[in-house]
Design a protein around this motif. Sequence first.
Motif, mmCIF file in Angstrom:
data_model
loop_
_atom_site.group_PDB
_atom_site.id
_atom_site.type_symbol
_atom_site.label_atom_id
_atom_site.label_comp_id
_atom_site.label_asym_id
_atom_site.label_seq_id
_atom_site.Cartn_x
_atom_site.Cartn_y
_atom_site.Cartn_z
ATOM 1 N N ALA A 228 -16.447 2.557 0.230
ATOM 2 C CA ALA A 228 -15.820 3.404 1.241
ATOM 3 C C ALA A 228 -14.570 2.739 1.819
ATOM 4 C CB ALA A 228 -16.824 3.690 2.360
ATOM 5 N N LEU A 229 -14.677 1.416 2.079
ATOM 6 C CA LEU A 229 -13.529 0.689 2.624
ATOM 7 C C LEU A 229 -12.367 0.703 1.638
ATOM 8 C CD1 LEU A 229 -12.374 -1.179 4.867
ATOM 9 C CD2 LEU A 229 -13.262 -3.106 3.543
ATOM 10 N N ALA A 230 -12.670 0.464 0.372
ATOM 11 C CA ALA A 230 -11.620 0.444 -0.647
ATOM 12 C C ALA A 230 -10.926 1.803 -0.731
ATOM 13 C CB ALA A 230 -12.212 0.063 -1.999
ATOM 14 N N ARG A 231 -11.718 2.869 -0.700
ATOM 15 C CA ARG A 231 -11.128 4.212 -0.786
ATOM 16 C C ARG A 231 -10.313 4.540 0.463
ATOM 17 N NH1 ARG A 231 -10.881 9.117 -2.854
ATOM 18 N NH2 ARG A 231 -11.136 10.947 -1.531
ATOM 19 N N LEU A 232 -10.905 4.276 1.627
ATOM 20 C CA LEU A 232 -10.264 4.641 2.884
ATOM 21 C C LEU A 232 -8.921 3.938 3.077
ATOM 22 C CD1 LEU A 232 -10.333 6.001 5.700
ATOM 23 C CD2 LEU A 232 -11.564 3.972 6.520
ATOM 24 N N THR A 233 -8.896 2.637 2.825
ATOM 25 C CA THR A 233 -7.681 1.865 3.132
ATOM 26 C C THR A 233 -6.561 2.087 2.136
ATOM 27 O OG1 THR A 233 -8.569 -0.094 1.966
ATOM 28 C CG2 THR A 233 -8.952 0.063 4.355
ATOM 29 N N ARG B 208 -2.269 4.018 4.452
ATOM 30 C CA ARG B 208 -1.241 3.085 3.972
ATOM 31 C C ARG B 208 -0.023 3.098 4.890
ATOM 32 N NH1 ARG B 208 0.403 4.613 -1.713
ATOM 33 N NH2 ARG B 208 -1.021 6.369 -1.642
ATOM 34 N N GLN B 209 0.373 4.285 5.342
ATOM 35 C CA GLN B 209 1.542 4.387 6.223
ATOM 36 C C GLN B 209 1.286 3.679 7.557
ATOM 37 O OE1 GLN B 209 4.020 5.678 4.298
ATOM 38 N NE2 GLN B 209 2.212 5.811 2.984
ATOM 39 N N PRO C 23 3.089 -1.225 8.342
ATOM 40 C CA PRO C 23 3.849 -1.880 9.414
ATOM 41 C C PRO C 23 3.112 -3.071 10.031
ATOM 42 C CG PRO C 23 3.924 0.504 9.666
ATOM 43 C CD PRO C 23 2.896 0.213 8.615
ATOM 44 N N VAL C 24 1.779 -2.980 10.100
ATOM 45 C CA VAL C 24 0.990 -4.093 10.634
ATOM 46 C C VAL C 24 1.104 -5.307 9.718
ATOM 47 C CG1 VAL C 24 -1.335 -4.865 11.263
ATOM 48 C CG2 VAL C 24 -0.615 -2.514 11.757
ATOM 49 N N LEU C 25 0.998 -5.056 8.426
ATOM 50 C CA LEU C 25 1.124 -6.141 7.447
ATOM 51 C C LEU C 25 2.525 -6.755 7.492
ATOM 52 C CD1 LEU C 25 -0.709 -4.463 4.428
ATOM 53 C CD2 LEU C 25 -1.545 -6.393 5.775
ATOM 54 N N LEU C 26 3.543 -5.908 7.629
ATOM 55 C CA LEU C 26 4.923 -6.405 7.675
ATOM 56 C C LEU C 26 5.142 -7.292 8.897
ATOM 57 C CD1 LEU C 26 6.862 -3.202 6.571
ATOM 58 C CD2 LEU C 26 6.732 -5.358 5.312
ATOM 59 N N LYS C 27 4.548 -6.933 10.021
ATOM 60 C CA LYS C 27 4.679 -7.760 11.222
ATOM 61 C C LYS C 27 4.031 -9.123 11.014
ATOM 62 C CE LYS C 27 5.133 -4.312 14.907
ATOM 63 N NZ LYS C 27 4.505 -3.725 16.125
ATOM 64 N N ILE D 43 4.380 -5.064 -0.034
ATOM 65 C CA ILE D 43 3.858 -4.118 0.962
ATOM 66 C C ILE D 43 4.553 -2.761 0.838
ATOM 67 C CG2 ILE D 43 3.665 -3.652 3.432
ATOM 68 C CD1 ILE D 43 3.513 -6.771 3.790
ATOM 69 N N GLU D 44 5.872 -2.782 0.675
ATOM 70 C CA GLU D 44 6.628 -1.526 0.586
ATOM 71 C C GLU D 44 6.245 -0.733 -0.661
ATOM 72 O OE1 GLU D 44 8.620 0.124 2.555
ATOM 73 O OE2 GLU D 44 8.448 -1.335 4.169
ATOM 74 N N THR D 45 6.064 -1.425 -1.786
ATOM 75 C CA THR D 45 5.698 -0.728 -3.028
ATOM 76 C C THR D 45 4.328 -0.084 -2.884
ATOM 77 O OG1 THR D 45 6.999 -2.303 -4.323
ATOM 78 C CG2 THR D 45 5.404 -0.971 -5.519
ATOM 79 N N TRP D 46 3.378 -0.820 -2.313
ATOM 80 C CA TRP D 46 2.024 -0.279 -2.093
ATOM 81 C C TRP D 46 2.071 0.912 -1.140
ATOM 82 C CZ3 TRP D 46 -0.732 -0.688 2.693
ATOM 83 C CH2 TRP D 46 -2.071 -0.255 2.635
ATOM 84 N N LYS D 47 2.907 0.809 -0.128
ATOM 85 C CA LYS D 47 3.014 1.880 0.864
ATOM 86 C C LYS D 47 3.579 3.167 0.248
ATOM 87 C CE LYS D 47 5.707 3.104 4.994
ATOM 88 N NZ LYS D 47 6.752 2.650 5.939
#
Length: 689
Positions: A219-224, A230-231, A235-239, A257-261
């Motif tokens: 569930a975590l893998a699917r949700l995230t 992702r949107q 930004p949290v990861l970029l910070k 991060i941008e490619t994944w987003k």
Amino acid sequence: MLAGLDGLRFSHWQAQSRDDGVLVLAFDRAGESVNTFAQDVLIELDTLLERLALDPPKALVIRSAKAKGFIAGADIREFQAFDAKGTIGDSIRRGQSTFQRLAELPCPTVAAIHGFCMGGGTEIALACDYRVASNDPSTKIGLPEVKLGIYPGWGGSVRLPRLVGAPAAFDMMLTGRALPAKAARGIGLVDKVVEPALLVDAAAALALKGTTRPFKQRALARLTNLWPVRQALAPVLLKQVARKAKKAHYPAPYALIETWKRASGDTRALLSAERRSVVKLAGTSTARNLTRVFFLMERLKGLGGKAGAQQAPIRRVHVVGAGVMGGDIAAWSAYKGLEVTLQDREQGFIDKAQARAAKLFEKKVRDEAKRPEVTARLRSDLAGDGIAEADLVIEAIIENAEAKRALYATIEPQLGHDALLTTNTSSIPLDELRAHVQRPAQFAGLHYFNPVASMPLVEIVHHDGVAEATIQRLAAFCKAIDKLPVPVAGTPGFLVNRLLFPYMLEAATAYAEGIPGAAIDRAAVDFGMPMGPIELIDTVGLDIASGVGQELAPFLGLQIPASLATPPEAGKRGKKDGQGLYTWEDGKPKKPDLPKDYRAPEDLQDRLVLPLLNEAVAALHDGVVADADLLDAGVIFGTGFAPFRGGPIQYIRETGVDTVLERLRTLQARHGDRFAPRPGWDAAALREG
């Protein structure tokens, strides 16, 4: 052997059918001690997988036939060559397509992982349906590509977030951190952990039976990985990344991060986005320089290789001087498995060193049951009885040549026939010390850096009378304690301190002129240094900086500002006292905030960095190290000099000799002759590479 493989001969892969119908494919790269993916390896694997797709076994298990680990990743030598030819895209496309063919096989697939599993090794494991890992301590699974200025490009950045969820995946990919088997199972990267002897059987059984991952993991893998999440997460990861690295310096984490987003679509569309991004990163100077740093590290590791292994090993170490450096040298050696005795003039100094050692062991030795064994290897030795049994004696007392020579006179008569005597002096020329040593062939410098536990470099300081066998034994010793050795001449300051001193001196000069310490530090960090020079002076200690200054300033023809000209007041030596140029609390400096309208002098960064570059050229000219690569390696691993710039000499090459010289002469005209170009700027090495 399955019919689909009949008639095929493999150089790197060994296929064996089991009685249960499972095919075991063992990777054994020809002519190499470690498994890495070269293009011919991938081509052979792709051919093999194509045949298996037509005539599939009941299941497929991929394992390593090497004793040394699973797969170390891509062959970085080829990576470098493809970058030079501009064909890196072809390499990435081949890896992606081969692993995708594996992922699409019409039979269950399992990776059986024992030992290190890095980069492309982890990516091929991710392309399998399941993963089984051995519980051996050597088993570590990671994706360290970010350390080379790129990110996983053979499908790893696509598959890992979908398998373990974005938070855990990005923690691995953004840090390059490797996980032991148990931790990998905890996040869902590994399905089962077993004893090494049971690995292949367990993998085969899992392939035939299958398994269902826990609902929470799925569930975590699917949700995230959903588009809206992702949107929000990106930004949290970029910070988080921005707090540790600037995009201009290290673009790979930001691109990942941008490619994944942004990327969407099926697996092939996601792989295409991954490929385009990684190819672009591979062409940056950051990637080229970080790849260069990788090879510099490998070269230093190699210095303690075959030649050193032929010499008598060092098993017992005696350290004289239980201060911060001596005590930490002793503790690190004990942690790495050597028998160590620690001596000082008072028991109280030894007790303090052992207390610090206990904290190191608590941090490094996670298994509490093993801690007593490590602790027992570090013994208090007030009388110096350990000298007679030692293979290596390391002197780490005060920076005073007369005191050191007096100590050697008492140590040498007690030394064994093959024992080595070394000094941890940071600046005293070895000629001043070896003249009074009875066995100069077995005497050298062994200069560590503070803090010992985290600084990887050790300078092996030689002089005219030292034996080559001594240098080799010391290099092998460095390898045994997981340090990187660089041989340097015994001239004042050796390599690292010689280059750091003009940098720190100019910072102190700017500080004396009234430029705020925070502004000076910010200029250096903006260049890419791990910390600013004012903070560095406090960290090293104003007392140490002053002592080094007395040794180096006359040699380099530099003037010392008042802040470093005399030893500091008691209680104001810097970080260790809680007060220096900054006030320190909880091990961190309290830097006064700069006024919002403050603008640092436009030439401040050049004032700091160019003296270091100028002295690097002079040190190369003087033969302090054998070549430019060793100089860059020593400065990167000894000072943290911006790795993405490839080292001082590499930075000069990329910037252009004439450009750097022009900037030096501008500073000379504006601030004085301390910026005059030093000898060596006409060297061919500055225009090569």
